[in-house]
Design a protein around this motif. Sequence first.
Motif, PDB file in Angstrom:
ATOM      1  N   UNK A  20       0.867  -1.184   0.000  1.00  0.00           N
ATOM      2  CA  UNK A  20       0.000   0.000   0.000  1.00  0.00           C
ATOM      3  C   UNK A  20       0.903   1.233   0.000  1.00  0.00           C
ATOM      4  N   UNK A  21       0.678   2.122  -0.949  1.00  0.00           N
ATOM      5  CA  UNK A  21       1.555   3.282  -1.136  1.00  0.00           C
ATOM      6  C   UNK A  21       1.139   4.461  -0.267  1.00  0.00           C
ATOM      7  N   UNK A  22       2.124   5.263   0.092  1.00  0.00           N
ATOM      8  CA  UNK A  22       1.857   6.528   0.796  1.00  0.00           C
ATOM      9  C   UNK A  22       1.335   7.583  -0.168  1.00  0.00           C
ATOM     10  N   UNK A  23       1.601   7.422  -1.452  1.00  0.00           N
ATOM     11  CA  UNK A  23       1.284   8.421  -2.465  1.00  0.00           C
ATOM     12  C   UNK A  23      -0.156   8.262  -2.951  1.00  0.00           C
ATOM     13  N   UNK A  45       0.384  -3.206   4.713  1.00  0.00           N
ATOM     14  CA  UNK A  45       1.698  -3.827   4.935  1.00  0.00           C
ATOM     15  C   UNK A  45       2.687  -3.004   4.117  1.00  0.00           C
ATOM     16  N   UNK A  46       3.631  -2.382   4.830  1.00  0.00           N
ATOM     17  CA  UNK A  46       4.581  -1.445   4.211  1.00  0.00           C
ATOM     18  C   UNK A  46       5.865  -1.476   5.037  1.00  0.00           C
ATOM     19  N   UNK A  58       1.771  -2.712   9.259  1.00  0.00           N
ATOM     20  CA  UNK A  58       2.621  -3.826   9.691  1.00  0.00           C
ATOM     21  C   UNK A  58       3.723  -4.027   8.662  1.00  0.00           C
ATOM     22  N   UNK A  59       4.858  -4.523   9.112  1.00  0.00           N
ATOM     23  CA  UNK A  59       6.017  -4.706   8.240  1.00  0.00           C
ATOM     24  C   UNK A  59       5.877  -5.930   7.345  1.00  0.00           C
ATOM     25  N   UNK A  60       5.179  -6.949   7.813  1.00  0.00           N
ATOM     26  CA  UNK A  60       4.965  -8.162   7.014  1.00  0.00           C
ATOM     27  C   UNK A  60       3.621  -8.765   7.391  1.00  0.00           C
ATOM     28  N   UNK A  61       3.145  -9.665   6.567  1.00  0.00           N
ATOM     29  CA  UNK A  61       1.876 -10.333   6.864  1.00  0.00           C
ATOM     30  C   UNK A  61       1.938 -11.076   8.189  1.00  0.00           C
ATOM     31  N   UNK A  62       3.078 -11.667   8.488  1.00  0.00           N
ATOM     32  CA  UNK A  62       3.196 -12.465   9.705  1.00  0.00           C
ATOM     33  C   UNK A  62       3.187 -11.618  10.973  1.00  0.00           C
ATOM     34  N   UNK A  63       3.312 -10.304  10.846  1.00  0.00           N
ATOM     35  CA  UNK A  63       3.239  -9.406  12.010  1.00  0.00           C
ATOM     36  C   UNK A  63       1.799  -9.034  12.363  1.00  0.00           C
TER      37      UNK A  63
END
Length: 135
Positions: A20-23, A45-46, A58-63
């Motif tokens: 997902x982008x910040x822009x 997730x970014x 979240x940094x990854x799906x597993x988080x």
Amino acid sequence: MVDIAERALSSANTIAVVGLSRNPAKAAHAVPKSMQAAGFRIIPVHPSADELLGERVYRSLTDIPEPVDLVDVFRPAAEAPGIAHQAVEIGARSLWLQEGIVSPEARRIAMEAGLDYVEDECISVVRSLRNITRR
């Protein structure tokens, strides 16, 4: 007859969006925002953002500490197999690669694990054409 894309969307409430982008001008921001507006819960997730679309990132799906129904991917095809493995690991029911993203390896991983799999389709366009909302 309900196709896989419609089944995946109709059974999803929570969508984790990898990339997902910040822009706001990019599809990777506008598409998840439109899904959120249609009533779907979006979990971004970014790698470095803290909040996007008013949601914790979240940094990854597993988080992600809660169940995810569908994983929507806005990352290069080369990253899709690793994302597919994570989607299987967290128990997602569906893996969706956005328009322009195709990965035979991600397809194999998802399908062998029993996930619904869609690639090279825009989730927002499919949602709109099929009039699927969560409100």
